[in-house]
Design a protein around this motif. Structure first.
Motif, PDB file in Angstrom:
ATOM      1  N   LYS A 126    -141.967 104.603 101.407  1.00 14.51           N
ATOM      2  CA  LYS A 126    -143.110 104.348 102.280  1.00 14.51           C
ATOM      3  C   LYS A 126    -143.683 105.668 102.782  1.00 14.51           C
ATOM      4  CE  LYS A 126    -143.154  99.729 102.779  1.00 14.51           C
ATOM      5  NZ  LYS A 126    -144.331  98.881 102.532  1.00 14.51           N
ATOM      6  N   GLY A 127    -144.979 105.694 103.055  1.00 18.44           N
ATOM      7  CA  GLY A 127    -145.605 106.826 103.710  1.00 18.44           C
ATOM      8  C   GLY A 127    -145.392 108.157 103.007  1.00 18.44           C
ATOM      9  N   SER A 128    -145.016 109.163 103.804  1.00 17.04           N
ATOM     10  CA  SER A 128    -144.874 110.523 103.284  1.00 17.04           C
ATOM     11  C   SER A 128    -143.781 110.635 102.230  1.00 17.04           C
ATOM     12  CB  SER A 128    -144.592 111.493 104.432  1.00 17.04           C
ATOM     13  OG  SER A 128    -143.397 111.131 105.104  1.00 17.04           O
ATOM     14  N   ALA A 129    -142.821 109.720 102.250  1.00 17.03           N
ATOM     15  CA  ALA A 129    -141.737 109.756 101.261  1.00 17.03           C
ATOM     16  C   ALA A 129    -142.262 109.532  99.850  1.00 17.03           C
ATOM     17  CB  ALA A 129    -140.687 108.702 101.596  1.00 17.03           C
ATOM     18  N   LEU A 130    -143.438 108.929  99.751  1.00 13.90           N
ATOM     19  CA  LEU A 130    -144.031 108.708  98.429  1.00 13.90           C
ATOM     20  C   LEU A 130    -144.541 110.008  97.808  1.00 13.90           C
ATOM     21  CD1 LEU A 130    -146.014 105.419  99.093  1.00 13.90           C
ATOM     22  CD2 LEU A 130    -144.179 105.708  97.420  1.00 13.90           C
ATOM     23  N   GLY A 131    -144.739 111.031  98.647  1.00 17.41           N
ATOM     24  CA  GLY A 131    -145.254 112.312  98.154  1.00 17.41           C
ATOM     25  C   GLY A 131    -144.376 112.909  97.070  1.00 17.41           C
ATOM     26  N   SER A 132    -143.076 112.919  97.291  1.00 15.22           N
ATOM     27  CA  SER A 132    -142.156 113.512  96.313  1.00 15.22           C
ATOM     28  C   SER A 132    -142.121 112.690  95.025  1.00 15.22           C
ATOM     29  CB  SER A 132    -140.751 113.621  96.910  1.00 15.22           C
ATOM     30  OG  SER A 132    -140.253 112.334  97.277  1.00 15.22           O
ATOM     31  N   VAL A 133    -142.233 111.363  95.151  1.00 15.36           N
ATOM     32  CA  VAL A 133    -142.246 110.513  93.954  1.00 15.36           C
ATOM     33  C   VAL A 133    -143.491 110.798  93.123  1.00 15.36           C
ATOM     34  CG1 VAL A 133    -142.314 108.132  93.116  1.00 15.36           C
ATOM     35  CG2 VAL A 133    -140.943 108.703  95.135  1.00 15.36           C
ATOM     36  N   ILE A 134    -144.641 110.951  93.782  1.00 15.85           N
ATOM     37  CA  ILE A 134    -145.899 111.193  93.082  1.00 15.85           C
ATOM     38  C   ILE A 134    -145.890 112.568  92.421  1.00 15.85           C
ATOM     39  CG2 ILE A 134    -148.371 111.563  93.426  1.00 15.85           C
ATOM     40  CD1 ILE A 134    -148.255 109.315  95.539  1.00 15.85           C
ATOM     41  N   VAL A 135    -145.357 113.578  93.116  1.00 17.31           N
ATOM     42  CA  VAL A 135    -145.268 114.918  92.529  1.00 17.31           C
ATOM     43  C   VAL A 135    -144.353 114.899  91.300  1.00 17.31           C
ATOM     44  CG1 VAL A 135    -144.444 117.269  92.887  1.00 17.31           C
ATOM     45  CG2 VAL A 135    -145.789 116.154  94.668  1.00 17.31           C
ATOM     46  N   GLU A 136    -143.235 114.208  91.409  1.00 15.58           N
ATOM     47  CA  GLU A 136    -142.306 114.128  90.278  1.00 15.58           C
ATOM     48  C   GLU A 136    -142.953 113.402  89.093  1.00 15.58           C
ATOM     49  OE1 GLU A 136    -137.855 112.382  89.119  1.00 15.58           O
ATOM     50  OE2 GLU A 136    -138.660 112.109  91.151  1.00 15.58           O
ATOM     51  N   ALA A 137    -143.661 112.310  89.370  1.00 12.21           N
ATOM     52  CA  ALA A 137    -144.291 111.543  88.292  1.00 12.21           C
ATOM     53  C   ALA A 137    -145.391 112.354  87.604  1.00 12.21           C
ATOM     54  CB  ALA A 137    -144.862 110.244  88.845  1.00 12.21           C
ATOM     55  N   THR A 138    -146.211 113.034  88.399  1.00 10.71           N
ATOM     56  CA  THR A 138    -147.321 113.805  87.817  1.00 10.71           C
ATOM     57  C   THR A 138    -146.868 115.126  87.200  1.00 10.71           C
ATOM     58  OG1 THR A 138    -147.790 114.710  90.023  1.00 10.71           O
ATOM     59  CG2 THR A 138    -149.069 112.796  89.318  1.00 10.71           C
ATOM     60  N   SER A 139    -145.611 115.467  87.371  1.00  8.04           N
ATOM     61  CA  SER A 139    -145.065 116.681  86.763  1.00  8.04           C
ATOM     62  C   SER A 139    -144.224 116.383  85.527  1.00  8.04           C
ATOM     63  CB  SER A 139    -144.183 117.443  87.773  1.00  8.04           C
ATOM     64  OG  SER A 139    -144.913 117.794  88.919  1.00  8.04           O
ATOM     65  N   HIS A 140    -143.878 115.130  85.336  1.00  8.47           N
ATOM     66  CA  HIS A 140    -142.972 114.790  84.241  1.00  8.47           C
ATOM     67  C   HIS A 140    -143.638 115.083  82.890  1.00  8.47           C
ATOM     68  CE1 HIS A 140    -140.186 112.636  81.679  1.00  8.47           C
ATOM     69  NE2 HIS A 140    -139.364 112.520  82.723  1.00  8.47           N
ATOM     70  N   PRO A 141    -142.954 115.794  82.005  1.00 10.57           N
ATOM     71  CA  PRO A 141    -143.577 116.221  80.736  1.00 10.57           C
ATOM     72  C   PRO A 141    -143.890 115.094  79.759  1.00 10.57           C
ATOM     73  CG  PRO A 141    -141.237 116.757  80.755  1.00 10.57           C
ATOM     74  CD  PRO A 141    -141.582 116.303  82.140  1.00 10.57           C
ATOM     75  N   SER A 142    -143.323 113.916  79.975  1.00 10.53           N
ATOM     76  CA  SER A 142    -143.520 112.827  79.008  1.00 10.53           C
ATOM     77  C   SER A 142    -144.297 111.645  79.563  1.00 10.53           C
ATOM     78  CB  SER A 142    -142.164 112.329  78.490  1.00 10.53           C
ATOM     79  OG  SER A 142    -141.459 113.363  77.845  1.00 10.53           O
ATOM     80  N   LEU A 143    -144.809 111.757  80.777  1.00 10.52           N
ATOM     81  CA  LEU A 143    -145.544 110.650  81.392  1.00 10.52           C
ATOM     82  C   LEU A 143    -147.029 110.979  81.437  1.00 10.52           C
ATOM     83  CD1 LEU A 143    -145.389 107.881  82.767  1.00 10.52           C
ATOM     84  CD2 LEU A 143    -145.131 109.072  84.947  1.00 10.52           C
ATOM     85  N   PHE A 144    -147.865 110.072  80.850  1.00 12.99           N
ATOM     86  CA  PHE A 144    -149.308 110.318  80.794  1.00 12.99           C
ATOM     87  C   PHE A 144    -150.130 109.121  81.274  1.00 12.99           C
ATOM     88  CE2 PHE A 144    -147.301 113.091  77.705  1.00 12.99           C
ATOM     89  CZ  PHE A 144    -147.901 114.317  77.963  1.00 12.99           C
ATOM     90  N   ALA A 145    -149.472 108.128  81.864  1.00 12.48           N
ATOM     91  CA  ALA A 145    -150.171 106.944  82.380  1.00 12.48           C
ATOM     92  C   ALA A 145    -149.697 106.671  83.798  1.00 12.48           C
ATOM     93  CB  ALA A 145    -149.904 105.745  81.480  1.00 12.48           C
ATOM     94  N   PHE A 146    -150.646 106.376  84.693  1.00 14.15           N
ATOM     95  CA  PHE A 146    -150.301 106.282  86.107  1.00 14.15           C
ATOM     96  C   PHE A 146    -150.882 105.049  86.797  1.00 14.15           C
ATOM     97  CE2 PHE A 146    -150.564 110.662  84.688  1.00 14.15           C
ATOM     98  CZ  PHE A 146    -149.319 111.161  85.027  1.00 14.15           C
ATOM     99  N   SER A 147    -151.595 104.201  86.070  1.00 11.52           N
ATOM    100  CA  SER A 147    -152.249 103.061  86.722  1.00 11.52           C
ATOM    101  C   SER A 147    -151.237 102.090  87.321  1.00 11.52           C
ATOM    102  CB  SER A 147    -153.164 102.329  85.723  1.00 11.52           C
ATOM    103  OG  SER A 147    -152.420 101.862  84.611  1.00 11.52           O
ATOM    104  N   GLU A 148    -150.091 101.918  86.671  1.00 10.42           N
ATOM    105  CA  GLU A 148    -149.070 101.009  87.212  1.00 10.42           C
ATOM    106  C   GLU A 148    -148.513 101.516  88.533  1.00 10.42           C
ATOM    107  OE1 GLU A 148    -149.268 101.982  84.149  1.00 10.42           O
ATOM    108  OE2 GLU A 148    -149.074 100.282  82.766  1.00 10.42           O
ATOM    109  N   ILE A 149    -148.372 102.832  88.650  1.00 12.32           N
ATOM    110  CA  ILE A 149    -147.894 103.410  89.922  1.00 12.32           C
ATOM    111  C   ILE A 149    -148.969 103.253  90.989  1.00 12.32           C
ATOM    112  CG2 ILE A 149    -146.965 105.481  91.032  1.00 12.32           C
ATOM    113  CD1 ILE A 149    -146.143 106.475  88.258  1.00 12.32           C
ATOM    114  N   LEU A 150    -150.228 103.436  90.584  1.00 13.10           N
ATOM    115  CA  LEU A 150    -151.332 103.250  91.539  1.00 13.10           C
ATOM    116  C   LEU A 150    -151.384 101.825  92.078  1.00 13.10           C
ATOM    117  CD1 LEU A 150    -154.349 105.176  89.962  1.00 13.10           C
ATOM    118  CD2 LEU A 150    -153.439 105.500  92.281  1.00 13.10           C
TER     119      LEU A 150
END
Length: 270
Positions: A22-46
């Motif tokens: 929840k809240g600010s704790a989601l920041g680290s999850v989003i940074v990790e997801a957008t940094s992952h070398p094999s992930l190129f789709a984000f609509s499900e997370i959105l």
């Protein structure tokens, strides 16, 4: 493991991670997801309710970062960098990879000059290394580097998340394609039917010609036989021009020549 299966597993992983925060704790999850070398789709997370709830809060900046990676490009980040957090190197690389995918959506031949500008790359060698090592080896694009024409010819490019409002446009495009395909199929079927009809007419005409030729052959053969029998009778009469048996001993060519002469000139007067 193919890229689609790996994508699905990573999406499932990060959706579960985001759903548990929840809240600010989601920041680290989003940074990790957008940094992952094999992930190129984000609509499900959105679409995760907890992520959507960041809208209008003090942590909405993380939502904007996720939207940037779902739909934006490196140029979009540079234009809005004042309102967004600084990206880590892995995020910069990922956003540039996604930029190539966006460019490849509408053009299958990407000029080097355009890529140099859009990716903020300083020289062609660096650009080609990026396309080979970070895009083609990653499996998100396939293509050919044309150094003579200074362009990248795209043969395949992975799809990005659909932008808001893009679904309707895509449905319309597919509907138009379906209608065009139906019309083309009807046209092909009509041409096949026409070809079949012409083939049948050709067979019928050929049969008629063959029958007529056969009739002519029979007619000519019958006439020749009648003429030849008439000559036989003439030769067999006493006091004829020559003895019939003597004529039969002649070669065939001479017999025909004689028949023709007799037919045209008539028998000699005795």
């Amino acid at each position: 493991m193919d890229i689609e299966q790996k994508q699905a597993e990573l999406i499932d992983h990060f959706v579960k991670q985001a759903s548990a925060q929840k809240g600010s704790a989601l920041g680290s999850v989003i940074v990790e997801a957008t940094s992952h070398p094999s992930l190129f789709a984000f609509s499900e997370i959105l679409a995760v309710p907890a992520v959507a709830e960041l809208e209008g809060t003090d942590n909405s900046v993380y939502l904007e970062v996720l939207r940037l990676f779902a739909h934006g490009t490196w140029s979009d980040y540079k234009s809005n960098s004042g309102s967004l957090p600084q990206l880590v190197p892995d995020q910069v690389l990922k956003l540039k990879q996604l930029t190539v995918l966006t460019l490849a959506e509408t053009n299958k031949v990407l000029p080097y000059d355009q890529l140099l500008l859009e990716l903020d790359v300083t020289n062609v060698r660096e650009l080609e290394d990026f396309l080979i090592n970070e895009c083609m080896y990653a499996g998100i694009v396939r293509g050919k580097l044309d150094q003579l024409r200074r362009c990248f010819e795209v043969q395949f490019a992975a799809g990005r998340d659909l932008r808001p409002g893009q679904l309707g446009s895509m449905i319309q495009t597919l509907s138009n394609w379906l209608a065009t395909s139906d019309n083309l199929l009807i046209s092909i079927q009509e041409k096949i039917k026409w070809a079949d009809t012409m083939s049948e007419l050709d067979k019928k005409h050929r049969k008629e010609v063959e029958d007529r030729v056969e009739d002519v052959k029979k007619s000519l053969s019958l006439k020749a036989d009648i003429d030849f029998r008439g000559l036989e009778e003439m030769y067999s009469e006493p006091g004829g021009v020559m003895d019939y048996e003597e004529d039969r001993s002649r070669p065939k060519s001479q017999q025909i020549y004689l028949i023709l002469n007799l037919t045209v000139l008539g028998p000699p007067v005795l």
